[in-house]
Motif scaffolding. Structure first.
Motif, mmCIF file in Angstrom:
data_model
loop_
_atom_site.group_PDB
_atom_site.id
_atom_site.type_symbol
_atom_site.label_atom_id
_atom_site.label_comp_id
_atom_site.label_asym_id
_atom_site.label_seq_id
_atom_site.Cartn_x
_atom_site.Cartn_y
_atom_site.Cartn_z
ATOM 1 N N LYS A 11 0.836 -1.203 0.000
ATOM 2 C CA LYS A 11 0.000 0.000 0.000
ATOM 3 C C LYS A 11 0.864 1.243 0.000
ATOM 4 C CE LYS A 11 -0.570 -0.015 5.008
ATOM 5 N NZ LYS A 11 -1.461 -0.182 6.121
ATOM 6 N N THR A 12 0.364 2.296 -0.612
ATOM 7 C CA THR A 12 1.044 3.581 -0.635
ATOM 8 C C THR A 12 0.796 4.276 0.697
ATOM 9 O OG1 THR A 12 0.787 3.760 -3.024
ATOM 10 C CG2 THR A 12 1.170 5.810 -1.815
ATOM 11 N N ALA A 14 2.754 7.310 1.443
ATOM 12 C CA ALA A 14 3.060 8.729 1.221
ATOM 13 C C ALA A 14 3.318 8.937 -0.269
ATOM 14 C CB ALA A 14 4.280 9.162 2.030
ATOM 15 N N ARG A 15 3.036 10.155 -0.725
ATOM 16 C CA ARG A 15 3.218 10.456 -2.139
ATOM 17 C C ARG A 15 3.581 11.925 -2.301
ATOM 18 N NH1 ARG A 15 1.172 8.094 -6.884
ATOM 19 N NH2 ARG A 15 -0.055 6.639 -5.661
ATOM 20 N N SER A 16 4.497 12.189 -3.244
ATOM 21 C CA SER A 16 4.810 13.559 -3.631
ATOM 22 C C SER A 16 4.759 13.620 -5.157
ATOM 23 C CB SER A 16 6.199 13.970 -3.124
ATOM 24 O OG SER A 16 7.214 13.387 -3.916
ATOM 25 N N ARG A 17 5.133 14.751 -5.685
ATOM 26 C CA ARG A 17 5.150 14.889 -7.143
ATOM 27 C C ARG A 17 6.133 13.909 -7.776
ATOM 28 N NH1 ARG A 17 8.236 17.754 -10.677
ATOM 29 N NH2 ARG A 17 9.454 18.701 -9.032
ATOM 30 N N PHE A 19 7.888 11.174 -5.831
ATOM 31 C CA PHE A 19 8.101 9.917 -5.132
ATOM 32 C C PHE A 19 6.809 9.346 -4.574
ATOM 33 C CE2 PHE A 19 11.999 12.442 -4.560
ATOM 34 C CZ PHE A 19 12.885 11.603 -5.216
ATOM 35 N N ARG A 20 6.823 8.019 -4.443
ATOM 36 C CA ARG A 20 5.737 7.302 -3.788
ATOM 37 C C ARG A 20 6.381 6.331 -2.812
ATOM 38 N NH1 ARG A 20 3.040 2.501 -5.188
ATOM 39 N NH2 ARG A 20 4.167 2.471 -7.156
ATOM 40 N N GLU A 22 5.967 3.192 -0.488
ATOM 41 C CA GLU A 22 5.089 2.026 -0.452
ATOM 42 C C GLU A 22 5.470 1.154 0.747
ATOM 43 O OE1 GLU A 22 3.623 -0.543 -4.107
ATOM 44 O OE2 GLU A 22 5.703 -0.990 -3.626
ATOM 45 N N GLU A 37 9.418 -0.575 3.994
ATOM 46 C CA GLU A 37 9.031 0.579 3.181
ATOM 47 C C GLU A 37 10.051 0.739 2.075
ATOM 48 O OE1 GLU A 37 8.576 4.067 5.585
ATOM 49 O OE2 GLU A 37 6.719 3.348 6.476
ATOM 50 N N LEU A 39 10.871 3.227 -1.739
ATOM 51 C CA LEU A 39 10.490 4.231 -2.724
ATOM 52 C C LEU A 39 10.110 3.465 -3.984
ATOM 53 C CD1 LEU A 39 13.215 7.014 -2.399
ATOM 54 C CD2 LEU A 39 10.804 7.179 -1.803
ATOM 55 N N THR A 41 8.909 3.338 -7.906
ATOM 56 C CA THR A 41 9.112 4.179 -9.083
ATOM 57 C C THR A 41 8.089 3.830 -10.140
ATOM 58 O OG1 THR A 41 10.678 2.629 -10.042
ATOM 59 C CG2 THR A 41 11.589 4.383 -8.677
#
Length: 182
Positions: A11-12, A14-17, A19-20, A22, A37, A39, A41
């Motif tokens: 599951k995700t 956190a997310r930014s423009r 990076f995600r 997981e 956890e 990153l 892509t």
């Protein structure tokens, strides 16, 4: 070789423009359950281009790197667009960042960065038989192109702004291939 752990859930968190993050809930073969956890892509990956001129020079670039907040010396690189062939991406990035195209492109190796935390890979491409073929790029300012004689590799490796491990590894992979052809 051990069997990969079973993924119980991904599951995700956190997310930014760019990076995600997981979370992977895993069960290992011995029954141990752990949450990792990473990153995550997008599809496509990246390319890093070792371009060699007929004059036996590496075509390096110097550009601003936000991660280190300084100008870094390295190799042309960039994202492989969805559906794009890595060799085509390498030639496009080479043209955008250096103004050169390559008639000969050869995949050398795939590298990862911190594979325990990132699902990102970079295809290393050797580019030869260069010709002038600039393309507009997406960089916010012109990139400085820095030709470097292969014969002066020892001096290159002492440059304080050459710190990217992928670039250093790629140079050695390319030189190893070139030496094998002699």
């Amino acid at each position: 070789m051990a069997r990969k752990p079973e993924t119980l859930q991904a599951k995700t968190v956190a997310r930014s423009r760019l990076f995600r993050v997981e979370q992977l809930d895993l069960r290992f073969n011995n029954g141990t359950e752990v949450a990792f956890e990473r990153l995550a892509t997008g599809m496509g990956g990246a390319v890093l281009v070792v371009a060699v001129t007929g004059a036996e020079e590496l075509v390096l670039i110097r550009e601003y790197a936000a991660g280190t907040d300084r100008y870094e010396l390295g190799l042309p690189k960039g994202r492989v667009e969805p559906g794009e062939d890595p060799l085509a991406a390498a030639n496009r990035e080479l043209r955008e960042e250096t103004g050169f195209g390559a008639r000969r492109l050869e995949p050398l190796h795939e590298l990862t960065l911190a594979p325990g935390y990132m699902a990102h890979s970079t295809e290393i491409i050797l580019a030869r038989d260069l010709y002038e073929a600039p393309l507009p790029g997406d960089e916010p300012e012109p990139i400085e192109v820095v030709p470097w004689p292969i014969a002066e590799l020892d001096e290159l490796l002492t440059q304080p702004d050459l710190t990217e491990a992928r670039s250093i590894a790629a140079i050695f992979l390319a030189l190893n291939r070139l030496r094998g052809e002699d």
